[in-house]
Scaffold this motif. Structure first.
Motif, short mmCIF file in Angstrom:
data_model
loop_
_atom_site.label_atom_id
_atom_site.label_comp_id
_atom_site.label_asym_id
_atom_site.label_seq_id
_atom_site.Cartn_x
_atom_site.Cartn_y
_atom_site.Cartn_z
N ILE A 168 0.86 -1.19 0.00
CA ILE A 168 0.00 0.00 0.00
C ILE A 168 0.89 1.23 0.00
CG2 ILE A 168 -1.76 1.30 1.25
CD1 ILE A 168 -2.54 -1.40 2.61
N PHE A 169 0.59 2.15 -0.92
CA PHE A 169 1.29 3.44 -0.96
C PHE A 169 0.26 4.54 -0.75
CE2 PHE A 169 3.99 0.80 -3.70
CZ PHE A 169 5.25 1.05 -3.17
N VAL A 170 0.62 5.53 0.06
CA VAL A 170 -0.16 6.76 0.17
C VAL A 170 0.64 7.79 -0.62
CG1 VAL A 170 -1.03 8.54 1.74
CG2 VAL A 170 -1.14 6.13 2.41
N VAL A 171 0.00 8.36 -1.64
CA VAL A 171 0.70 9.23 -2.58
C VAL A 171 0.12 10.64 -2.51
CG1 VAL A 171 1.30 9.56 -5.01
CG2 VAL A 171 1.07 7.24 -4.09
N THR A 172 1.00 11.62 -2.45
CA THR A 172 0.62 13.03 -2.49
C THR A 172 1.29 13.64 -3.72
OG1 THR A 172 2.48 13.93 -1.24
CG2 THR A 172 0.60 13.09 0.05
N PRO A 173 0.97 14.88 -4.04
CA PRO A 173 1.63 15.50 -5.19
C PRO A 173 3.15 15.63 -5.02
CG PRO A 173 -0.35 16.73 -4.63
CD PRO A 173 -0.14 15.72 -3.54
N LYS A 174 3.65 15.60 -3.79
CA LYS A 174 5.08 15.82 -3.57
C LYS A 174 5.86 14.57 -3.18
CE LYS A 174 4.43 20.58 -2.36
NZ LYS A 174 5.26 21.58 -2.87
N HIS A 175 5.20 13.55 -2.63
CA HIS A 175 5.93 12.35 -2.22
C HIS A 175 4.98 11.17 -2.02
CE1 HIS A 175 4.54 13.66 1.75
NE2 HIS A 175 4.89 12.49 2.22
N TRP A 176 5.57 10.03 -1.68
CA TRP A 176 4.77 8.85 -1.38
C TRP A 176 5.35 8.17 -0.15
CZ3 TRP A 176 7.53 4.33 -1.43
CH2 TRP A 176 8.68 4.30 -2.19
N VAL A 177 4.47 7.41 0.54
CA VAL A 177 4.87 6.66 1.72
C VAL A 177 4.32 5.25 1.57
CG1 VAL A 177 4.64 6.47 4.24
CG2 VAL A 177 4.75 8.73 3.17
N GLN A 178 5.16 4.27 1.78
CA GLN A 178 4.69 2.89 1.78
C GLN A 178 4.17 2.55 3.17
OE1 GLN A 178 7.43 -0.10 0.41
NE2 GLN A 178 6.03 -1.76 0.89
N VAL A 179 2.97 1.99 3.21
CA VAL A 179 2.36 1.57 4.48
C VAL A 179 2.63 0.08 4.64
CG1 VAL A 179 0.21 1.40 5.80
CG2 VAL A 179 0.58 3.33 4.24
N THR A 180 3.46 -0.25 5.63
CA THR A 180 3.80 -1.66 5.85
C THR A 180 2.96 -2.28 6.95
OG1 THR A 180 5.60 -0.99 7.31
CG2 THR A 180 6.16 -1.41 5.00
N THR A 219 -1.26 7.47 8.58
CA THR A 219 -0.42 7.86 7.45
C THR A 219 -1.17 8.80 6.51
OG1 THR A 219 0.73 5.74 7.59
CG2 THR A 219 0.98 6.97 5.53
N ILE A 220 -2.44 8.52 6.27
CA ILE A 220 -3.25 9.40 5.42
C ILE A 220 -3.44 10.75 6.10
CG2 ILE A 220 -5.51 9.75 4.35
CD1 ILE A 220 -5.64 6.67 3.99
N ASP A 221 -3.73 10.75 7.42
CA ASP A 221 -3.87 12.01 8.15
C ASP A 221 -2.61 12.87 8.00
OD1 ASP A 221 -6.44 11.49 9.12
OD2 ASP A 221 -5.71 10.63 11.01
N THR A 222 -1.46 12.25 8.17
CA THR A 222 -0.18 12.97 8.05
C THR A 222 0.01 13.50 6.64
OG1 THR A 222 0.79 11.61 9.79
CG2 THR A 222 2.32 12.76 8.32
N ALA A 223 -0.27 12.67 5.64
CA ALA A 223 -0.11 13.10 4.24
C ALA A 223 -1.04 14.27 3.92
CB ALA A 223 -0.38 11.92 3.30
N LEU A 224 -2.27 14.20 4.40
CA LEU A 224 -3.20 15.30 4.16
C LEU A 224 -2.74 16.58 4.85
CD1 LEU A 224 -6.62 13.42 4.45
CD2 LEU A 224 -5.58 14.36 2.37
N ALA A 225 -2.23 16.46 6.06
CA ALA A 225 -1.76 17.64 6.80
C ALA A 225 -0.55 18.27 6.12
CB ALA A 225 -1.41 17.25 8.23
N GLU A 226 0.25 17.46 5.43
CA GLU A 226 1.45 17.95 4.76
C GLU A 226 1.17 18.47 3.35
OE1 GLU A 226 4.03 14.58 4.87
OE2 GLU A 226 4.55 14.88 6.98
#
Length: 156
Positions: free
Chosen positions: A111-123, A131-138
């Motif tokens: 699973i990857f959470v992807v934003t316009p600037k980066h992505w994070v793999q959810v292990t 992880t989604i909350d953090t990505a949205l806040a960023e």
């Protein structure tokens, strides 16, 4: 993952990455694509989960065929004689596989959470919402929108 996408009202993109160590996984992915196109995305997701949960009892393409036939019967459906007569679903799965190779996948599910600037793999799936909350806040445009239209915090 579907529940998180619905909760946050964000897109969920599913890609198939059949592992070569499972000689039947390509056929399973093609069947899931058939179900996604001809039945429903939820039916395909349910089938993928069932295959994943039963993978220890699927050792061959014949085992998969028997599993799938039984799966269709227990879900009130008739399995088609030919699942992919034009090769469309096989091409889609192959395109997903090539994408997975380009990004370096080695395992499934991933699973990857992807934003316009980066992505994070959810292990750890239990960390998906955080992880989604953090990505949205960023993500500045999302944070600005929330400031203009604050939403209630949902308990998980």
């Amino acid at each position: 993952t579907r529940a998180a996408a619905e909760h946050y009202k964000i897109p969920l993109l599913h890609h198939d990455f059949p592992l070569k160590m499972h000689n039947w996984s390509l056929a399973a992915a093609i069947i899931a694509r058939y179900m996604q196109d001809k039945i429903s995305p939820q039916a395909a997701e349910d089938y993928r989960r069932a295959v994943f949960a039963n993978q220890n009892s699927i050792a061959s393409k014949e085992d998969l065929q028997n599993f799938t036939r039984h799966y269709f019967q227990t879900h009130g459906r008739e399995m088609p004689f030919v699942v992919d007569p034009t090769g469309q679903f096989a091409r889609e799965v192959q395109a997903d596989y090539q994408l997975g190779e380009r990004v370096g996948l080695t395992q499934t599910p991933t699973i990857f959470v992807v934003t316009p600037k980066h992505w994070v793999q959810v292990t750890d799936v239990s960390q998906l919402y955080q992880t989604i909350d953090t990505a949205l806040a960023e993500t500045p445009e999302v944070a600005a929108s929330k400031m203009r239209h604050p939403a209630k915090k949902v308990q998980r």
